[in-house]
Motif scaffolding. Structure first.
Motif, PDB file in Angstrom:
ATOM      1  N   ALA A 218      44.405  25.183  42.949  1.00 46.59           N
ATOM      2  CA  ALA A 218      44.183  24.524  44.195  1.00 46.59           C
ATOM      3  C   ALA A 218      43.598  25.647  45.235  1.00 46.59           C
ATOM      4  N   ASP A 219      45.082  26.775  45.420  1.00 50.12           N
ATOM      5  CA  ASP A 219      44.722  27.428  46.356  1.00 50.12           C
ATOM      6  C   ASP A 219      42.751  28.589  45.880  1.00 50.12           C
ATOM      7  N   LEU A 220      42.365  28.653  44.317  1.00 50.05           N
ATOM      8  CA  LEU A 220      41.223  30.137  44.991  1.00 50.05           C
ATOM      9  C   LEU A 220      40.323  28.732  45.004  1.00 50.05           C
ATOM     10  N   MET A 221      40.701  27.745  45.393  1.00 49.62           N
ATOM     11  CA  MET A 221      39.291  27.002  44.662  1.00 49.62           C
ATOM     12  C   MET A 221      38.641  26.191  45.915  1.00 49.62           C
ATOM     13  N   ARG A 222      38.576  26.825  47.553  1.00 49.80           N
ATOM     14  CA  ARG A 222      38.745  26.153  49.166  1.00 49.80           C
ATOM     15  C   ARG A 222      37.512  26.956  49.066  1.00 49.80           C
ATOM     16  N   THR A 223      37.347  25.843  50.791  1.00 48.77           N
ATOM     17  CA  THR A 223      36.341  26.696  51.217  1.00 48.77           C
ATOM     18  C   THR A 223      36.657  25.671  52.635  1.00 48.77           C
ATOM     19  N   ASP A 224      35.751  26.876  53.651  1.00 43.70           N
ATOM     20  CA  ASP A 224      36.006  27.293  54.945  1.00 43.70           C
ATOM     21  C   ASP A 224      35.642  26.432  55.731  1.00 43.70           C
ATOM     22  N   ARG A 225      35.880  26.298  57.275  1.00 38.68           N
ATOM     23  CA  ARG A 225      35.067  25.575  58.087  1.00 38.68           C
ATOM     24  C   ARG A 225      33.388  24.526  57.777  1.00 38.68           C
ATOM     25  N   ASP A 226      33.438  25.813  57.497  1.00 36.58           N
ATOM     26  CA  ASP A 226      31.255  25.458  57.443  1.00 36.58           C
ATOM     27  C   ASP A 226      31.194  25.732  55.803  1.00 36.58           C
ATOM     28  N   GLY A 227      31.778  24.681  55.511  1.00 37.17           N
ATOM     29  CA  GLY A 227      31.596  24.288  53.690  1.00 37.17           C
ATOM     30  C   GLY A 227      31.664  26.079  52.772  1.00 37.17           C
ATOM     31  N   ARG A 228      31.328  27.010  52.984  1.00 38.52           N
ATOM     32  CA  ARG A 228      31.297  28.242  52.169  1.00 38.52           C
ATOM     33  C   ARG A 228      32.222  28.607  51.350  1.00 38.52           C
ATOM     34  N   GLY A 229      32.199  28.572  50.156  1.00 38.36           N
ATOM     35  CA  GLY A 229      33.301  28.817  49.393  1.00 38.36           C
ATOM     36  C   GLY A 229      33.928  30.419  49.590  1.00 38.36           C
ATOM     37  N   MET A 230      35.730  29.871  49.232  1.00 39.66           N
ATOM     38  CA  MET A 230      36.397  31.602  49.323  1.00 39.66           C
ATOM     39  C   MET A 230      36.338  31.989  48.920  1.00 39.66           C
ATOM     40  N   ILE A 231      35.901  33.334  48.641  1.00 36.06           N
ATOM     41  CA  ILE A 231      35.692  34.581  47.811  1.00 36.06           C
ATOM     42  C   ILE A 231      36.939  35.061  47.952  1.00 36.06           C
ATOM     43  N   ASN A 232      37.787  34.777  46.464  1.00 37.98           N
ATOM     44  CA  ASN A 232      39.115  35.587  46.239  1.00 37.98           C
ATOM     45  C   ASN A 232      38.905  36.912  45.608  1.00 37.98           C
ATOM     46  N   ILE A 233      39.225  38.068  46.626  1.00 37.78           N
ATOM     47  CA  ILE A 233      39.005  39.348  46.053  1.00 37.78           C
ATOM     48  C   ILE A 233      41.119  39.598  45.156  1.00 37.78           C
ATOM     49  N   LEU A 234      40.841  39.958  43.770  1.00 37.78           N
ATOM     50  CA  LEU A 234      42.146  40.472  43.281  1.00 37.78           C
ATOM     51  C   LEU A 234      41.650  42.273  43.653  1.00 37.78           C
ATOM     52  N   ALA A 235      43.101  43.262  44.283  1.00 38.23           N
ATOM     53  CA  ALA A 235      43.353  44.572  44.110  1.00 38.23           C
ATOM     54  C   ALA A 235      44.057  44.696  43.173  1.00 38.23           C
ATOM     55  N   ALA A 236      42.816  45.535  42.629  1.00 41.54           N
ATOM     56  CA  ALA A 236      43.027  46.010  41.146  1.00 41.54           C
ATOM     57  C   ALA A 236      43.239  47.280  40.701  1.00 41.54           C
ATOM     58  N   ASP A 237      42.802  48.205  42.040  1.00 43.90           N
ATOM     59  CA  ASP A 237      43.233  49.541  41.673  1.00 43.90           C
ATOM     60  C   ASP A 237      44.540  49.783  41.084  1.00 43.90           C
ATOM     61  N   ARG A 238      45.370  49.133  41.582  1.00 43.54           N
ATOM     62  CA  ARG A 238      47.333  49.978  40.684  1.00 43.54           C
ATOM     63  C   ARG A 238      47.124  48.913  39.486  1.00 43.54           C
ATOM     64  N   LEU A 239      46.269  47.808  38.897  1.00 37.40           N
ATOM     65  CA  LEU A 239      46.580  46.911  38.073  1.00 37.40           C
ATOM     66  C   LEU A 239      45.827  47.770  37.164  1.00 37.40           C
ATOM     67  N   MET A 240      45.086  48.649  37.625  1.00 32.99           N
ATOM     68  CA  MET A 240      44.456  49.442  36.393  1.00 32.99           C
ATOM     69  C   MET A 240      45.321  50.141  35.244  1.00 32.99           C
ATOM     70  N   MET A 241      45.658  51.085  36.262  1.00 35.16           N
ATOM     71  CA  MET A 241      46.981  51.933  35.941  1.00 35.16           C
ATOM     72  C   MET A 241      47.852  50.758  34.287  1.00 35.16           C
ATOM     73  N   ASN A 242      47.742  50.384  34.504  1.00 38.48           N
ATOM     74  CA  ASN A 242      48.619  49.023  33.670  1.00 38.48           C
ATOM     75  C   ASN A 242      47.709  47.828  32.364  1.00 38.48           C
ATOM     76  N   PRO A 243      46.842  49.039  31.874  1.00 40.41           N
ATOM     77  CA  PRO A 243      45.547  47.812  31.575  1.00 40.41           C
ATOM     78  C   PRO A 243      45.828  46.632  30.989  1.00 40.41           C
ATOM     79  N   ARG A 244      46.724  46.638  30.147  1.00 38.79           N
ATOM     80  CA  ARG A 244      47.530  45.283  29.455  1.00 38.79           C
ATOM     81  C   ARG A 244      47.642  43.818  30.588  1.00 38.79           C
ATOM     82  N   LEU A 245      48.583  44.485  31.113  1.00 35.47           N
ATOM     83  CA  LEU A 245      49.139  43.463  31.870  1.00 35.47           C
ATOM     84  C   LEU A 245      47.755  43.440  32.919  1.00 35.47           C
ATOM     85  N   TYR A 246      46.687  44.137  33.156  1.00 38.78           N
ATOM     86  CA  TYR A 246      45.123  43.337  33.777  1.00 38.78           C
ATOM     87  C   TYR A 246      44.726  41.839  33.254  1.00 38.78           C
ATOM     88  N   GLY A 247      44.593  42.644  31.441  1.00 33.45           N
ATOM     89  CA  GLY A 247      43.976  41.908  30.379  1.00 33.45           C
ATOM     90  C   GLY A 247      44.863  40.113  30.442  1.00 33.45           C
TER      91      GLY A 247
END
Length: 525
Positions: A218-247
């Motif tokens: 549910a915390d990925l499916m929020r909207t703000d006060r103006d009704g705009r959908g929240m954009i959830n950004i996953l920082a994946a630069d370090r995660l890319m060093m372990n592609p199996r964990l990322y996938g």
């Protein structure tokens, strides 16, 4: 003008080589999934950014991985620049309301908790299938892991973090004979291999991912006060060093969405749109059963109101069974220098509904930066004729946020404080540790009782020996002075007493005969 239920993507080239016809994505078909492909530097990230902004304006939450950090700029307003002004003029964007610079409501996430709020999942939620994929286990090792999960279910052991699973595997090793008789062979070598794989995961930082508080969908499916959908950004630069964990993480998240969200059929707009950047990492070296799982989730999650867009360099990165489910396509330029690249261009060209005005194969190799072949679903879900399209510029910043800007965005996040501190409640590790302590105490108590029992047996044997000794003394000799007041006779004393008794007996007999003779003699007279 663009309709409220459409996202403006850009303008397509007309017969006179001008970009005039607007290209749009209908919100009602966004949950039919999509594909964004193209070589490095051709504009895939900007296309993703434009789509994310459009969904947010329409009140649709978005989740996207940020591989290079460039996507973080969506949380800041864009700036007027010469190349942006030219693009606005080329596609006649003023006819669609012009370009206004704005920031979008953004939540930053990070599996390692460094550049965003931590994302955690429990070991139980991940399950043995995805864990096996994450650790690259063999079939035999995966079978042992399934047995471990079954044992945890039977004995009520919560598997929340890595130490819970490590403790459980220790128990499985100790009880492998019992478990082998019940479930099949549990080899010590398989258990050891899993334990070593867990150690590798731990050193790669996976212990930050497994635990609580677990992410609530549910915390990925929020909207703000103006009704705009929240954009959830996953920082994946370090995660890319372990592609199996990322996938594995991305597949877990998709599976969680599929399992938790209710059926909604075909809504007017999606409930959530999910972007898989560097999608090939999800499929590289994946076993068939995992590919089947991905294909199943992608096919069925549409009815949950979730749209999935795969972003990758080469359409060949996506298996055919998944590729066939992707109805909306944005194809940026591809190079065709090697045989594999030529095959990729051919595959990409053949997936579009042909346009008689140009050859798709040639167009794909000639597209400029920010230009793409676009085909989206129209009425009744029919793909549109492919169009050579100049993608519109985004309203937010093209480029990354500074560390200070990111920190400010995190401070004002609607989930600030919900996930930042880990929770370590009682689970398998604590329960098994208590069992081990109790078993050790019970063993010590049993040893103490055995020792006390042995002491009592020794005392009883001692008393029995003493009683036997007293019986022999009563029969064959005097009691000891300590026990009866008598003391044992020496050999000399005993011999003297024997001689005295013998002499006394002889004297007594002689006196007795003399007395008898005297009496008898008197009677005769």
């Amino acid at each position: 003008m663009i309709a409220p239920d459409e996202l403006f993507l850009g303008a397509s080239r007309t017969a006179d080589d001008a970009y005039q016809k607007p290209e749009v994505l209908k919100l009602g078909y966004a949950n039919r999934h999509g594909l964004i492909t193209g070589a490095t530097g051709t504009g895939k990230t900007v296309s993703l950014q434009v789509l994310a902004e459009g969904f947010s304006r329409a009140g649709v939450p978005v989740f996207a991985a940020d591989i290079k950090g460039d996507l973080s700029g969506i949380a800041a307003p864009g700036e007027a620049k010469a190349f942006i002004d030219r693009r606005v003029a080329d596609i006649r964007m003023e006819e669609q309301g012009g370009l206004s610079f704005e920031r979008f409501p953004t939540v930053f996430w990070d599996l390692f908790g460094e550049q965003g709020h931590p994302i955690r999942a429990t070991v139980s939620e991940m399950g043995p299938l995805l864990l096996s994929r994450l650790m690259n286990l063999t079939d035999a090792q995966e079978g042992v892991l399934n047995i471990a999960f079954e044992l945890a279910d039977e004995e009520g052991l919560l598997l929340l973090d890595l130490k819970d699973l490590q403790s459980l595997l220790t128990v499985v090793s100790e009880r492998r004979k019992e478990l082998s008789a019940q479930y099949g062979n549990v080899a010590a070598q398989s258990v050891g291999a899993i334990q070593r794989s867990l150690l590798v995961l731990e050193r790669q930082g996976a212990e930050h991912f497994f635990g609580e508080p677990a992410l609530k969908i549910a915390d990925l499916m929020r909207t703000d006060r103006d009704g705009r959908g929240m954009i959830n950004i996953l920082a994946a630069d370090r995660l890319m060093m372990n592609p199996r964990l990322y996938g594995t993480f991305l597949l877990w998240l998709l599976s969680e969405l599929f399992e938790e969200l209710p059926e909604v059929g075909d809504p007017d707009k999606p409930k959530l749109v999910f972007f898989f950047d560097e999608a090939h990492l999800l499929f590289d070296d994946a076993p068939d059963i995992l590919i089947e799982r991905i294909e199943q989730v992608v096919r069925l999650i549409r009815s949950k109101g979730v749209g999935v867009f795969f972003v990758t360099q080469n359409p060949l990165d996506v298996p055919d069974t998944v590729l066939s489910q992707l109805g909306n396509r944005i194809q940026h330029a591809l190079r065709a220098y090697t045989p594999r690249e030529q095959k990729a261009v051919k595959v990409a060209a053949e997936t579009f509904r042909p346009n008689p005005d140009f050859d798709c194969y040639e167009a794909i190799t000639q597209l400029g930066v920010g230009e793409a072949l676009v085909s989206t679903l129209e009425s009744k879900g029919v793909p549109s004729v492919v169009q050579r399209t100049l993608i519109r510029p985004p309203s937010s910043r093209i480029g990354p946020l500074s560390d200070q800007e990111r920190a400010m965005a995190m401070g004002g996040s609607p989930v600030a404080g919900l996930y930042d501190q880990p929770i370590d409640r009682q689970s398998a590790y604590e329960i098994l540790e208590e069992r081990a302590k109790k078993a050790a105490l019970d063993e010590a108590e049993a040893a103490r009782r055995d020792e006390a029992e042995n002491d009592r047996d020794d005392e009883l044997r001692k008393e029995q020996r003493e009683e036997k000794t007293g019986w022999f003394e009563n029969v064959f000799g005097t009691r000891s002075s300590k026990r009866s007041g008598y003391k044992r006779q020496g050999y000399a004393e005993a011999a003297a007493k024997s001689v005295i008794r013998s002499v006394s007996s002889q004297v007594g007999r002689q006196i007795g005969r003399a007395v008898v003779r005297g009496i008898l003699g008197g009677l005769r007279r």
